[in-house]
Design a protein around this motif. Structure first.
Motif, PDB file in Angstrom:
ATOM      1  N   VAL A 102     -12.904 -44.636 -26.191  1.00 19.93           N
ATOM      2  CA  VAL A 102     -13.385 -44.941 -24.457  1.00 19.93           C
ATOM      3  C   VAL A 102     -11.637 -46.298 -24.612  1.00 19.93           C
ATOM      4  CG1 VAL A 102     -13.958 -47.763 -23.004  1.00 19.93           C
ATOM      5  CG2 VAL A 102     -15.565 -45.418 -24.145  1.00 19.93           C
ATOM      6  N   GLN A 103     -10.683 -46.147 -23.729  1.00 20.49           N
ATOM      7  CA  GLN A 103      -9.558 -46.852 -23.760  1.00 20.49           C
ATOM      8  C   GLN A 103      -9.627 -47.702 -23.330  1.00 20.49           C
ATOM      9  OE1 GLN A 103      -6.911 -45.704 -26.157  1.00 20.49           O
ATOM     10  NE2 GLN A 103      -8.284 -44.328 -27.010  1.00 20.49           N
ATOM     11  N   ILE A 155     -18.943 -46.276 -17.532  1.00 20.27           N
ATOM     12  CA  ILE A 155     -20.181 -45.358 -18.463  1.00 20.27           C
ATOM     13  C   ILE A 155     -19.957 -46.173 -20.266  1.00 20.27           C
ATOM     14  CG2 ILE A 155     -21.302 -43.487 -19.626  1.00 20.27           C
ATOM     15  CD1 ILE A 155     -19.785 -41.834 -17.727  1.00 20.27           C
ATOM     16  N   THR A 156     -20.591 -46.979 -20.262  1.00 24.33           N
ATOM     17  CA  THR A 156     -21.100 -48.193 -21.299  1.00 24.33           C
ATOM     18  C   THR A 156     -21.905 -47.307 -22.787  1.00 24.33           C
ATOM     19  OG1 THR A 156     -22.958 -49.090 -20.173  1.00 24.33           O
ATOM     20  CG2 THR A 156     -21.036 -49.853 -19.804  1.00 24.33           C
ATOM     21  N   ASP A 185     -15.842 -50.272 -11.639  1.00 25.29           N
ATOM     22  CA  ASP A 185     -16.674 -49.088 -12.456  1.00 25.29           C
ATOM     23  C   ASP A 185     -15.473 -48.193 -12.283  1.00 25.29           C
ATOM     24  OD1 ASP A 185     -18.845 -47.861 -12.486  1.00 25.29           O
ATOM     25  OD2 ASP A 185     -19.013 -46.862 -10.457  1.00 25.29           O
ATOM     26  N   THR A 186     -14.713 -47.395 -12.939  1.00 28.51           N
ATOM     27  CA  THR A 186     -14.383 -46.671 -14.106  1.00 28.51           C
ATOM     28  C   THR A 186     -14.023 -46.351 -15.529  1.00 28.51           C
ATOM     29  OG1 THR A 186     -11.723 -47.637 -14.219  1.00 28.51           O
ATOM     30  CG2 THR A 186     -12.470 -46.428 -11.732  1.00 28.51           C
ATOM     31  N   THR A 187     -13.321 -45.802 -16.255  1.00 27.35           N
ATOM     32  CA  THR A 187     -14.092 -45.644 -17.241  1.00 27.35           C
ATOM     33  C   THR A 187     -12.507 -44.444 -17.992  1.00 27.35           C
ATOM     34  OG1 THR A 187     -15.796 -45.945 -17.404  1.00 27.35           O
ATOM     35  CG2 THR A 187     -14.865 -45.074 -19.803  1.00 27.35           C
ATOM     36  N   LEU A 188     -11.407 -45.201 -19.000  1.00 29.44           N
ATOM     37  CA  LEU A 188     -10.394 -44.009 -19.488  1.00 29.44           C
ATOM     38  C   LEU A 188     -11.116 -43.716 -20.070  1.00 29.44           C
ATOM     39  CD1 LEU A 188      -7.554 -42.709 -19.165  1.00 29.44           C
ATOM     40  CD2 LEU A 188      -6.467 -45.026 -20.110  1.00 29.44           C
ATOM     41  N   VAL A 189     -10.691 -42.873 -21.644  1.00 30.23           N
ATOM     42  CA  VAL A 189     -11.185 -41.932 -22.766  1.00 30.23           C
ATOM     43  C   VAL A 189     -10.640 -40.934 -23.120  1.00 30.23           C
ATOM     44  CG1 VAL A 189     -12.980 -40.251 -20.975  1.00 30.23           C
ATOM     45  CG2 VAL A 189     -13.023 -41.171 -23.388  1.00 30.23           C
ATOM     46  N   ASP A 190      -9.628 -41.362 -24.444  1.00 31.94           N
ATOM     47  CA  ASP A 190      -9.387 -40.462 -24.738  1.00 31.94           C
ATOM     48  C   ASP A 190     -10.889 -38.695 -25.553  1.00 31.94           C
ATOM     49  OD1 ASP A 190      -7.137 -39.004 -26.182  1.00 31.94           O
ATOM     50  OD2 ASP A 190      -8.721 -39.342 -28.049  1.00 31.94           O
ATOM     51  N   VAL A 191     -10.261 -37.371 -25.283  1.00 28.99           N
ATOM     52  CA  VAL A 191     -11.351 -36.755 -25.391  1.00 28.99           C
ATOM     53  C   VAL A 191     -10.915 -35.589 -26.313  1.00 28.99           C
ATOM     54  CG1 VAL A 191     -13.338 -35.526 -24.362  1.00 28.99           C
ATOM     55  CG2 VAL A 191     -12.528 -37.426 -22.939  1.00 28.99           C
ATOM     56  N   ALA A 229     -24.671 -41.216 -23.581  1.00 27.21           N
ATOM     57  CA  ALA A 229     -24.448 -41.006 -21.873  1.00 27.21           C
ATOM     58  C   ALA A 229     -23.122 -40.111 -22.019  1.00 27.21           C
ATOM     59  CB  ALA A 229     -25.154 -42.020 -21.261  1.00 27.21           C
ATOM     60  N   LEU A 230     -22.320 -40.963 -22.316  1.00 28.34           N
ATOM     61  CA  LEU A 230     -20.370 -40.532 -22.127  1.00 28.34           C
ATOM     62  C   LEU A 230     -20.770 -39.542 -22.496  1.00 28.34           C
ATOM     63  CD1 LEU A 230     -18.401 -41.407 -20.971  1.00 28.34           C
ATOM     64  CD2 LEU A 230     -17.545 -43.023 -23.332  1.00 28.34           C
ATOM     65  N   VAL A 231     -20.676 -38.788 -23.647  1.00 28.06           N
ATOM     66  CA  VAL A 231     -20.494 -38.162 -24.389  1.00 28.06           C
ATOM     67  C   VAL A 231     -21.139 -36.343 -23.747  1.00 28.06           C
ATOM     68  CG1 VAL A 231     -20.670 -36.114 -26.476  1.00 28.06           C
ATOM     69  CG2 VAL A 231     -20.200 -38.630 -27.061  1.00 28.06           C
ATOM     70  N   ALA A 232     -22.590 -36.546 -23.075  1.00 27.99           N
ATOM     71  CA  ALA A 232     -22.947 -35.666 -22.150  1.00 27.99           C
ATOM     72  C   ALA A 232     -22.591 -35.446 -21.121  1.00 27.99           C
ATOM     73  CB  ALA A 232     -24.728 -36.262 -22.254  1.00 27.99           C
TER      74      ALA A 232
END
Length: 200
Positions: free
Chosen positions: A163-164, A140-141, A171-177, A145-148
């Motif tokens: 986004v880490q 998700i760029t 097609d993957t995303t590593l994110v610190d939330v 949209a990522l937050v939603a």
């Protein structure tokens, strides 16, 4: 204040820190020995060096403990609250070994450390706020949209999404939330009320 009284105050303080605050809240047994050992070790070495005629030895000894603590923190995975307990144990040991000035000063500083840790690490303080790393099965760029997407998956309000790693090939995303769940009162208040007979 007599040195033995300072040592006794340190033992009482570190006992309250470890067995009264840390372990009942976090239940990590391996760090109990680490906190106690660091506290008593710093107190013993600092008090021994403090009685020498040169201040250089004392400064070198404290610097050595600082280096060792940094190595210790880098060699194992500790959460930030565990780091805070680690340095609180260090501070208590140094205060008891190098205590000077008025008789009330060192016990007051020890009590202040305990009060700060009691309040700052209290389970009810910001208890609805959470932080975690999430590995998403889509790249998700767009930040909005990522937050939603995260809010939908977590059922919570997202305050920060960093986004880490973004892998467009796999097609993957590593994110610190960082997010917060609504309180029980807010959740009850947001439940829609329907009219009609109450089921029995």
């Amino acid at each position: 204040m007599p040195q033995l009284a300072l040592f006794a105050a340190d033992i009482v303080a570190v006992t309250l820190l470890v067995f009264g605050l840390y372990f009942p809240r976090h239940r990590r047994r391996d760090l109990v020995a680490a906190y106690l050992g660091v506290n008593i070790g710093v107190m013993a070495v600092a008090s021994s060096l403090g009685t020498s005629s040169t201040g250089t030895g004392l400064g070198l000894g404290l610097a050595l403990f600082g280096v060792l603590s940094i190595i210790r923190l880098r060699s194992t995975e500790l959460d930030q609250h565990e780091v805070a307990y680690y340095f609180s144990a260090l501070a208590l040991g140094i205060l008891s070994a190098l205590g000077g000035g008025p008789a009330w000063q060192v016990p007051t500083m020890m009590a202040l450390i305990l009060v700060v840790m009691f309040v700052g690490d209290h389970p009810r303080l910001f208890r609805n706020y959470r932080r975690q790393s999430m590995f998403l099965d889509s790249a998700i760029t767009d930040h909005v949209a990522l937050v939603a997407y995260l809010e939908q998956k977590l059922g919570a309000r997202v305050h920060s999404a960093s986004v880490q790693r973004l892998d467009l090939v796999n097609d993957t995303t590593l994110v610190d939330v960082r997010y917060s769940h609504p309180s029980v009162r807010q959740a009850v208040r947001n439940v829609p009320v329907t009219s009609g007979a109450v089921p029995r």
